[in-house]
Design a protein around this motif. Structure first.
Motif, PDB file in Angstrom:
ATOM      1  N   ILE A  68       0.849  -1.204   0.000  1.00  0.00           N
ATOM      2  CA  ILE A  68       0.000   0.000   0.000  1.00  0.00           C
ATOM      3  C   ILE A  68       0.880   1.248   0.000  1.00  0.00           C
ATOM      4  CG2 ILE A  68      -0.230   0.026   2.546  1.00  0.00           C
ATOM      5  CD1 ILE A  68      -3.137   0.999   2.140  1.00  0.00           C
ATOM      6  N   PRO A  69       0.523   2.246  -0.833  1.00  0.00           N
ATOM      7  CA  PRO A  69       1.362   3.452  -0.894  1.00  0.00           C
ATOM      8  C   PRO A  69       1.195   4.316   0.358  1.00  0.00           C
ATOM      9  CG  PRO A  69      -0.500   3.663  -2.405  1.00  0.00           C
ATOM     10  CD  PRO A  69      -0.593   2.304  -1.800  1.00  0.00           C
ATOM     11  N   ILE A  70       2.325   4.860   0.832  1.00  0.00           N
ATOM     12  CA  ILE A  70       2.327   5.704   2.042  1.00  0.00           C
ATOM     13  C   ILE A  70       2.717   7.141   1.698  1.00  0.00           C
ATOM     14  CG2 ILE A  70       3.294   6.023   4.369  1.00  0.00           C
ATOM     15  CD1 ILE A  70       1.731   3.426   4.144  1.00  0.00           C
ATOM     16  N   THR A  71       3.807   7.289   0.969  1.00  0.00           N
ATOM     17  CA  THR A  71       4.192   8.646   0.587  1.00  0.00           C
ATOM     18  C   THR A  71       4.972   8.598  -0.721  1.00  0.00           C
ATOM     19  OG1 THR A  71       5.055  10.775   1.397  1.00  0.00           O
ATOM     20  CG2 THR A  71       6.436   8.835   1.805  1.00  0.00           C
ATOM     21  N   THR A  72       5.165   9.776  -1.282  1.00  0.00           N
ATOM     22  CA  THR A  72       5.887   9.914  -2.552  1.00  0.00           C
ATOM     23  C   THR A  72       6.847  11.085  -2.422  1.00  0.00           C
ATOM     24  OG1 THR A  72       3.903   9.172  -3.737  1.00  0.00           O
ATOM     25  CG2 THR A  72       5.559  10.341  -5.050  1.00  0.00           C
ATOM     26  N   ILE A  73       8.031  10.939  -3.005  1.00  0.00           N
ATOM     27  CA  ILE A  73       8.848  12.147  -3.184  1.00  0.00           C
ATOM     28  C   ILE A  73       9.191  12.307  -4.655  1.00  0.00           C
ATOM     29  CG2 ILE A  73       9.793  12.195  -0.824  1.00  0.00           C
ATOM     30  CD1 ILE A  73      12.412  11.140  -1.798  1.00  0.00           C
ATOM     31  N   VAL A  74       9.130  13.560  -5.095  1.00  0.00           N
ATOM     32  CA  VAL A  74       9.641  13.879  -6.424  1.00  0.00           C
ATOM     33  C   VAL A  74      11.073  14.374  -6.229  1.00  0.00           C
ATOM     34  CG1 VAL A  74       7.461  14.361  -7.575  1.00  0.00           C
ATOM     35  CG2 VAL A  74       8.561  16.173  -6.267  1.00  0.00           C
ATOM     36  N   VAL A  75      11.938  14.016  -7.184  1.00  0.00           N
ATOM     37  CA  VAL A  75      13.375  14.285  -7.036  1.00  0.00           C
ATOM     38  C   VAL A  75      13.920  14.867  -8.345  1.00  0.00           C
ATOM     39  CG1 VAL A  75      15.600  13.276  -6.380  1.00  0.00           C
ATOM     40  CG2 VAL A  75      13.479  12.155  -5.622  1.00  0.00           C
ATOM     41  N   GLY A  76      14.697  15.929  -8.232  1.00  0.00           N
ATOM     42  CA  GLY A  76      15.312  16.498  -9.424  1.00  0.00           C
ATOM     43  C   GLY A  76      16.271  17.617  -9.061  1.00  0.00           C
ATOM     44  N   TYR A  77      16.945  18.144 -10.079  1.00  0.00           N
ATOM     45  CA  TYR A  77      17.846  19.270  -9.838  1.00  0.00           C
ATOM     46  C   TYR A  77      17.006  20.537  -9.696  1.00  0.00           C
ATOM     47  CZ  TYR A  77      21.576  16.043 -10.816  1.00  0.00           C
ATOM     48  OH  TYR A  77      22.425  14.972 -10.742  1.00  0.00           O
ATOM     49  N   PRO A  78      17.207  21.266  -8.611  1.00  0.00           N
ATOM     50  CA  PRO A  78      16.358  22.436  -8.317  1.00  0.00           C
ATOM     51  C   PRO A  78      16.501  23.535  -9.368  1.00  0.00           C
ATOM     52  CG  PRO A  78      17.725  21.856  -6.400  1.00  0.00           C
ATOM     53  CD  PRO A  78      18.222  21.038  -7.562  1.00  0.00           C
ATOM     54  N   LYS A  79      15.385  24.106  -9.756  1.00  0.00           N
ATOM     55  CA  LYS A  79      15.396  25.256 -10.661  1.00  0.00           C
ATOM     56  C   LYS A  79      15.826  26.494  -9.895  1.00  0.00           C
ATOM     57  CE  LYS A  79      12.705  26.329 -14.739  1.00  0.00           C
ATOM     58  NZ  LYS A  79      11.473  25.930 -15.437  1.00  0.00           N
ATOM     59  N   SER A  80      15.452  26.552  -8.625  1.00  0.00           N
ATOM     60  CA  SER A  80      15.862  27.680  -7.777  1.00  0.00           C
ATOM     61  C   SER A  80      15.845  27.197  -6.330  1.00  0.00           C
ATOM     62  CB  SER A  80      14.902  28.848  -7.946  1.00  0.00           C
ATOM     63  OG  SER A  80      13.610  28.428  -7.551  1.00  0.00           O
ATOM     64  N   THR A  81      16.345  28.028  -5.443  1.00  0.00           N
ATOM     65  CA  THR A  81      16.443  27.644  -4.035  1.00  0.00           C
ATOM     66  C   THR A  81      15.582  28.577  -3.197  1.00  0.00           C
ATOM     67  OG1 THR A  81      18.713  26.961  -4.488  1.00  0.00           O
ATOM     68  CG2 THR A  81      18.070  27.136  -2.170  1.00  0.00           C
ATOM     69  N   PRO A  82      14.379  28.140  -2.868  1.00  0.00           N
ATOM     70  CA  PRO A  82      13.506  29.015  -2.067  1.00  0.00           C
ATOM     71  C   PRO A  82      14.088  29.249  -0.664  1.00  0.00           C
ATOM     72  CG  PRO A  82      12.358  26.980  -2.745  1.00  0.00           C
ATOM     73  CD  PRO A  82      13.786  26.838  -3.129  1.00  0.00           C
ATOM     74  N   GLU A  83      13.571  30.249   0.017  1.00  0.00           N
ATOM     75  CA  GLU A  83      13.927  30.481   1.418  1.00  0.00           C
ATOM     76  C   GLU A  83      13.568  29.256   2.264  1.00  0.00           C
ATOM     77  OE1 GLU A  83      15.013  33.624   3.036  1.00  0.00           O
ATOM     78  OE2 GLU A  83      15.651  33.749   0.922  1.00  0.00           O
ATOM     79  N   LEU A  84      14.284  29.078   3.367  1.00  0.00           N
ATOM     80  CA  LEU A  84      13.860  28.077   4.344  1.00  0.00           C
ATOM     81  C   LEU A  84      12.486  28.477   4.874  1.00  0.00           C
ATOM     82  CD1 LEU A  84      16.927  27.305   6.655  1.00  0.00           C
ATOM     83  CD2 LEU A  84      16.033  25.963   4.758  1.00  0.00           C
ATOM     84  N   THR A  85      11.634  27.499   5.121  1.00  0.00           N
ATOM     85  CA  THR A  85      10.336  27.829   5.724  1.00  0.00           C
ATOM     86  C   THR A  85      10.490  27.874   7.251  1.00  0.00           C
ATOM     87  OG1 THR A  85       9.769  25.483   5.538  1.00  0.00           O
ATOM     88  CG2 THR A  85       8.898  26.951   3.855  1.00  0.00           C
ATOM     89  N   SER A  86       9.607  28.627   7.874  1.00  0.00           N
ATOM     90  CA  SER A  86       9.690  28.800   9.325  1.00  0.00           C
ATOM     91  C   SER A  86       9.188  27.558  10.047  1.00  0.00           C
ATOM     92  CB  SER A  86       8.851  30.003   9.744  1.00  0.00           C
ATOM     93  OG  SER A  86       7.486  29.699   9.531  1.00  0.00           O
ATOM     94  N   ARG A  87       9.548  27.422  11.294  1.00  0.00           N
ATOM     95  CA  ARG A  87       8.999  26.380  12.158  1.00  0.00           C
ATOM     96  C   ARG A  87       8.477  27.029  13.426  1.00  0.00           C
ATOM     97  NH1 ARG A  87       9.586  24.085   8.098  1.00  0.00           N
ATOM     98  NH2 ARG A  87      10.586  22.092   7.645  1.00  0.00           N
ATOM     99  N   LEU A  88       7.544  26.355  14.084  1.00  0.00           N
ATOM    100  CA  LEU A  88       7.137  26.803  15.413  1.00  0.00           C
ATOM    101  C   LEU A  88       8.368  26.754  16.326  1.00  0.00           C
ATOM    102  CD1 LEU A  88       3.791  24.807  15.785  1.00  0.00           C
ATOM    103  CD2 LEU A  88       4.053  27.235  15.215  1.00  0.00           C
ATOM    104  N   PRO A  89       8.388  27.546  17.390  1.00  0.00           N
ATOM    105  CA  PRO A  89       9.509  27.436  18.323  1.00  0.00           C
ATOM    106  C   PRO A  89       9.617  25.993  18.848  1.00  0.00           C
ATOM    107  CG  PRO A  89       7.906  29.116  19.041  1.00  0.00           C
ATOM    108  CD  PRO A  89       7.361  28.509  17.803  1.00  0.00           C
ATOM    109  N   LEU A  90      10.835  25.586  19.173  1.00  0.00           N
ATOM    110  CA  LEU A  90      11.054  24.202  19.590  1.00  0.00           C
ATOM    111  C   LEU A  90      10.153  23.797  20.755  1.00  0.00           C
ATOM    112  CD1 LEU A  90      12.772  21.880  18.675  1.00  0.00           C
ATOM    113  CD2 LEU A  90      14.576  22.604  20.247  1.00  0.00           C
ATOM    114  N   GLU A  91       9.893  24.722  21.660  1.00  0.00           N
ATOM    115  CA  GLU A  91       9.060  24.392  22.822  1.00  0.00           C
ATOM    116  C   GLU A  91       7.629  23.997  22.423  1.00  0.00           C
ATOM    117  OE1 GLU A  91       8.584  29.048  24.024  1.00  0.00           O
ATOM    118  OE2 GLU A  91       7.690  27.608  25.416  1.00  0.00           O
ATOM    119  N   ALA A  92       7.236  24.322  21.190  1.00  0.00           N
ATOM    120  CA  ALA A  92       5.899  23.920  20.739  1.00  0.00           C
ATOM    121  C   ALA A  92       5.805  22.410  20.565  1.00  0.00           C
ATOM    122  CB  ALA A  92       5.556  24.600  19.410  1.00  0.00           C
ATOM    123  N   VAL A  93       6.887  21.778  20.144  1.00  0.00           N
ATOM    124  CA  VAL A  93       6.811  20.357  19.779  1.00  0.00           C
ATOM    125  C   VAL A  93       7.534  19.444  20.762  1.00  0.00           C
ATOM    126  CG1 VAL A  93       6.522  20.826  17.311  1.00  0.00           C
ATOM    127  CG2 VAL A  93       8.826  20.459  18.208  1.00  0.00           C
TER     128      VAL A  93
END
Lengths: 250, 250
Positions: B151-176
């Motif tokens: 049964i399928p669980i997840t998929t990743i697409v893989v390739g050479y990046p066209k560009s490098t977006p900014e890192l996305t934010s995370r909640l502060p560590l104390e959240a998790v």
């Protein structure tokens, strides 16, 4: 290959040496950098260093000595609670009490756990995943005070390795990879894929220790018995419902 | 921090450039080094490079252009079939057609997928996880010819990046993170944990784009609607049963 991936082996015996809070924080930060569904971070990590709580967790992991011995025990839980509470505070109706979000939050949880495991190893630590987490999920909920919307998925014990065991073998890559679409296995292929493992010294020792005539029976008769599998299925599905991940009728 | 963990961002646009078979093999080998339940390796990876199969997979992922554009699509499937076939050939009775082993094999699958993702990034590639995999699991089973026990669980697409977006934010560590045991959230704490994200430029843009008054409603009303969540729960649970991961009455 990333050295931590290449050199990974499970470590089950640890030195009596604490992990600095800086390194613990680094491991947890690494966990938090993993991809999550919609960047929702649907997991919680219970980082246990207290000897008292480790003593309480120990029977949940069949009293394997590594739980009490490891300076750090990380219990990774799927968590839709935090996000749901936030939605409620914002007059947005959360509908995460269902099977789809159990799967989504489980995916989030496990990508985070693998980041944590690798980052621990990059800091000279060893880890072992504990599959017992789902066997005794209900007890773990009690010990760790997990409320509705939170359910344990896996645990890693973390510490400085007492020794460095050999790498364990893997099936040949062709066993687990299918190009383009799934090509079903034939008995001939199955024979070939397991040939090396079945003829190994490790297997010979296992058969002697368990008094079995083949390796498959060690799995079905000794390690993971059919009746246990069904009992665990029932208990984990019950706790899934109790923790609020299966609320609608299906 | 392991550089690939620290610098991870999802890549959704790729250069028109193939990945060498050596690098693909390295990624798959890295996946296979991850810990698995009893070293049973209960997963299969469908490595799709054929344009034709990618075209067929595309609607399963809501026609997001990255599926057809990426040179490599890896569909990670929980797989108890291969191991069960081996048991049967060895006169050992496999009892893996149940919920416990759905969870065990899902854990195996996702630790392997995260290794693959990081190893791809270590080779200069970019990846994106596709949560759509569980929305359309039944269709994916058809396209990839997944038999019972898979049964399928997840998929990743893989390739050479066209560009490098900014890192996305995370909640502060104390959240998790919870130390020792779970400490439940208060409304005050929830307010504090989301403060930075809610006041960010990114959020302001999202609210404008979706014409919403707060970020939580973007999630509940636009991205993941309640009715959709329940429909996906039902369909994924149905396919779970159909693929043989819930055979006993519970």
């Amino acid at each position: 290959m990333i050295p931590q991936i290449e050199k990974h082996r499970s470590i089950r015996e640890f030195l009596n040496k604490d992990i600095s809070s800086d390194i613990i924080e680094q491991i947890l930060l690494a966990a938090s950098r993993a991809s999550t569904t919609g960047n929702m971070q649907l997991y919680s990590i219970i980082a246990t260093t207290s000897q008292e709580v480790k003593e309480s967790l120990s029977p949940c992991h069949f009293n394997q000595p590594m739980v009490k011995q490891a300076p750090l025990v990380l219990t990774f839980c799927a968590d839709v609670r935090r996000f749901s509470m936030w939605c409620e505070l914002r007059d947005a109706k959360p509908v995460y009490d269902n099977f789809a979000w159990f799967i989504n939050s489980t995916i989030d949880t496990l990508l985070a756990s693998q980041n944590a495991a690798l980052e621990a190893e990059a800091n000279g630590l060893g880890i072992c995943y504990l599959g017992t987490t789902i066997y005794t999920a209900s007890k773990i909920c009690d010990v760790l005070n997990l409320p509705k919307g939170v359910i344990p998925i896996t645990t890693i014990v973390v510490g400085y390795p007492k020794s460095t065991p050999e790498l364990t073998s893997r099936l040949p890559l062709e066993a687990v990879v299918h190009y383009d679409t799934y090509k079903d296995y034939t008995p001939q292929l199955i024979e070939k894929l397991w040939e090396e493992r079945e003829s190994s010294e490790e297997t010979k020792n296992l058969l002697e220790a368990n008094n079995r005539s083949n390796l498959a029976q060690v799995f079905t008769e000794d390690r993971y018995k059919g009746g246990d599998n069904i009992a665990i299925s029932k208990s984990y599905f019950d706790i899934l419902k109790k923790q609020g991940f299966f609320n609608q009728e299906q």
